[in-house]
Design an enzyme around this catalytic site. Structure first.
Site, PDB file in Angstrom:
ATOM      1  N   HIS A 156      19.168  56.311  15.076  1.00 23.71           N
ATOM      2  CA  HIS A 156      17.817  56.783  14.765  1.00 23.71           C
ATOM      3  C   HIS A 156      16.840  56.117  15.718  1.00 23.71           C
ATOM      4  O   HIS A 156      17.054  54.966  16.134  1.00 23.71           O
ATOM      5  CB  HIS A 156      17.457  56.447  13.313  1.00 23.71           C
ATOM      6  CG  HIS A 156      16.225  57.121  12.825  1.00 23.71           C
ATOM      7  ND1 HIS A 156      14.963  56.607  13.039  1.00 23.71           N
ATOM      8  CD2 HIS A 156      16.041  58.289  12.133  1.00 23.71           C
ATOM      9  CE1 HIS A 156      14.062  57.413  12.485  1.00 23.71           C
ATOM     10  NE2 HIS A 156      14.686  58.438  11.946  1.00 23.71           N
ATOM     11  N   ASP A 159      20.380  62.705   8.163  1.00 21.78           N
ATOM     12  CA  ASP A 159      20.926  64.032   8.459  1.00 21.78           C
ATOM     13  C   ASP A 159      22.439  64.097   8.298  1.00 21.78           C
ATOM     14  O   ASP A 159      23.010  65.188   8.241  1.00 21.78           O
ATOM     15  CB  ASP A 159      20.577  64.437   9.895  1.00 21.78           C
ATOM     16  CG  ASP A 159      19.080  64.492  10.125  1.00 21.78           C
ATOM     17  OD1 ASP A 159      18.407  65.210   9.371  1.00 21.78           O
ATOM     18  OD2 ASP A 159      18.589  63.809  11.037  1.00 21.78           O
TER      19      ASP A 159
END
Length: 435
Positions: free
Chosen positions: A310, A370
């Site tokens: 991320h 996700d």
């Protein structure tokens, strides 16, 4: 309270010095105020992607990427996910505090009674091709709201801003569900005021006029949780887009439509769809998981493990842990032989191997939100091209809250980033016949 001290900056070419204030946040990284840098020394700062630049002051969401912390208005995402509802979380983000029973009831009534769309929107939908991507429809329809609610486009009127926020939060499920219905040639289902926010969305997605439909409580709970986890995430690309668009005093519907367009990018809102496609490809290949782990570590191979790492989190994304458990519970409710269990089992296997591998650990490549959310959405019957639409549905409250905060900020200015020019110097025009 932001406490100030200063840092001294010296221009070695001229010997001139200036003091720049250091802004101390209530929590997080100290920030150097460089607003006087150009005025005093004649320099801009260069920061592609704004990775080291604070674009605004905000009291909405706090992230600590090093320690995997996410809080809305001071409340941890773990506690909100366990105890709150999406509408209560919306109230918290918008108003700054958790509501009491009467406040929540009033807010629920307001949102519920704004869910229906003007009948003219049916004709608006019919202008799109049947195979139009739902996000394309969302961008157009949300932007068109400003044509139907022109009396509330006064961005300097707090009451107008509040009504617009209510309209966006309440109408987004209807707009999203109708995008799906139109693409599948299904009749539009009107919202039902007797249903809660998440149940209403599932009803408009999957009900038919010919039969009674009752949303599965497990599905409703899973959706509500996903909406909470995606409601806000500080100054990400789409939120920054909403702020930048709104800084020109564009109406809130236009600003949010711009945010939806930004979210549509595969590097932002489309990541969970990419995870599902990766998992499907791995299953179809028949190769073991280690083969793909090795490929991800091979610098000469373009393959990447989607859903890992991320931009901000250098630790385990706190939302990923929550979603992992919900995904397990949801699939358990569907039965042992459901078609999505293989995708989930493969996800778990990939995670377990990666978290023990020094390559991934040293690069802070932990599962993000996700990685599991796509499996949940598929298990709910939501197709791949609707994944980003669900994200937009959840993030609307964050967008409109940041937009409203910006409109109240006396330091806010129209966005105007600078550039480091690398083009040609002054050139003389040559007539066409002499070139």
């Amino acid at each position: 309270m932001l406490k100030k001290n200063t840092i001294t900056l010296k221009d070695n070419s001229t010997g001139k010095e200036i003091e720049l204030p250091i802004l101390r946040p209530s929590e997080g990284t100290p920030t150097i105020d460089v607003r006087s840098l150009y005025r005093e020394l004649g320099y801009f700062t260069y920061d592609p992607g704004f990775l080291s630049t604070a674009s605004c002051r905000s009291s909405i969401t706090f992230m600590d990427g090093e320690n995997g912390i996410l809080r809305y208005r001071g409340y941890s995402i773990e506690e909100l996910a366990a105890k709150s509802t999406f509408l209560e979380t919306c109230y918290l983000l918008m108003y700054g505090d958790l509501p009491n029973q009467d406040e929540l009831k009033e807010f629920d009534v307001i949102i519920t009674h704004h869910t229906i769309l003007h009948e003219a929107f049916k004709r608006f939908y019919s202008g799109f091709r049947r195979d139009a991507h739902p996000m394309a429809i969302m961008v157009g329809v949300v932007g068109a709201l400003s044509a139907f609610y022109q009396e509330e486009n006064d961005v300097h009127d707090p009451n107008c801003r509040l009504i617009s926020a209510h309209r966006l939060i309440s109408k987004m499920p209807t707009i999203a569900a109708w995008s799906y219905r139109y693409a599948h040639g299904l009749p539009f289902m009107y919202p039902k005021n007797s249903l809660d926010y998440s149940s209403n969305f599932l009803y408009m997605m999957f009900a038919t006029p010919a039969e009674d439909y009752t949303p599965d409580p497990v599905m409703v709970k899973a959706l509500d949780l996903l909406l909470i986890l995606h409601a806000d995430h500080e100054q990400n690309a789409s939120t920054s887009t909403v702020r930048l668009t709104g800084s020109s005093e564009a109406n809130p519907f236009a600003a949010v439509a711009a945010g939806i367009a930004s979210l549509w990018g595969p590097a932002h809102g489309g990541a969970n769809e990419a995870v599902i496609r990766m998992l499907m490809d791995i299953i179809e290949s028949g190769k073991d998981v280690q083969h793909y782990i090795d490929r991800a570590k091979d610098k000469t191979d373009r393959f990447r493990l989607m859903g890992f790492g991320h931009r901000v989190y250098k630790n385990y994304d706190p939302r990923a842990r929550i979603i992992r458990k919900v995904c397990h519970d949801l699939l358990k409710n569907l039965g042992a032989n459901n078609e999505y269990q293989q995708l989930f089992d493969l996800s778990v296997q990939l995670e377990e191997i990666a978290l023990k591998d020094e390559y991934f650990i040293s690069r802070n490549l932990y599962p993000n939100v996700d990685f599991y959310s796509g499996v949940i959405l598929l298990a709910m019957g939501i197709p791949l091209n609707m994944f980003t639409v669900i994200f937009a549905l959840a993030r609307t409250v964050g967008w409109i809250t940041h937009w409203d905060e910006m409109m109240q900020d006396p330091e806010s200015r129209i966005g105007r980033p600078r550039q480091l020019y690398s083009g040609e110097l002054t050139r003389k025009y040559v007539k066409l016949e002499k070139r």
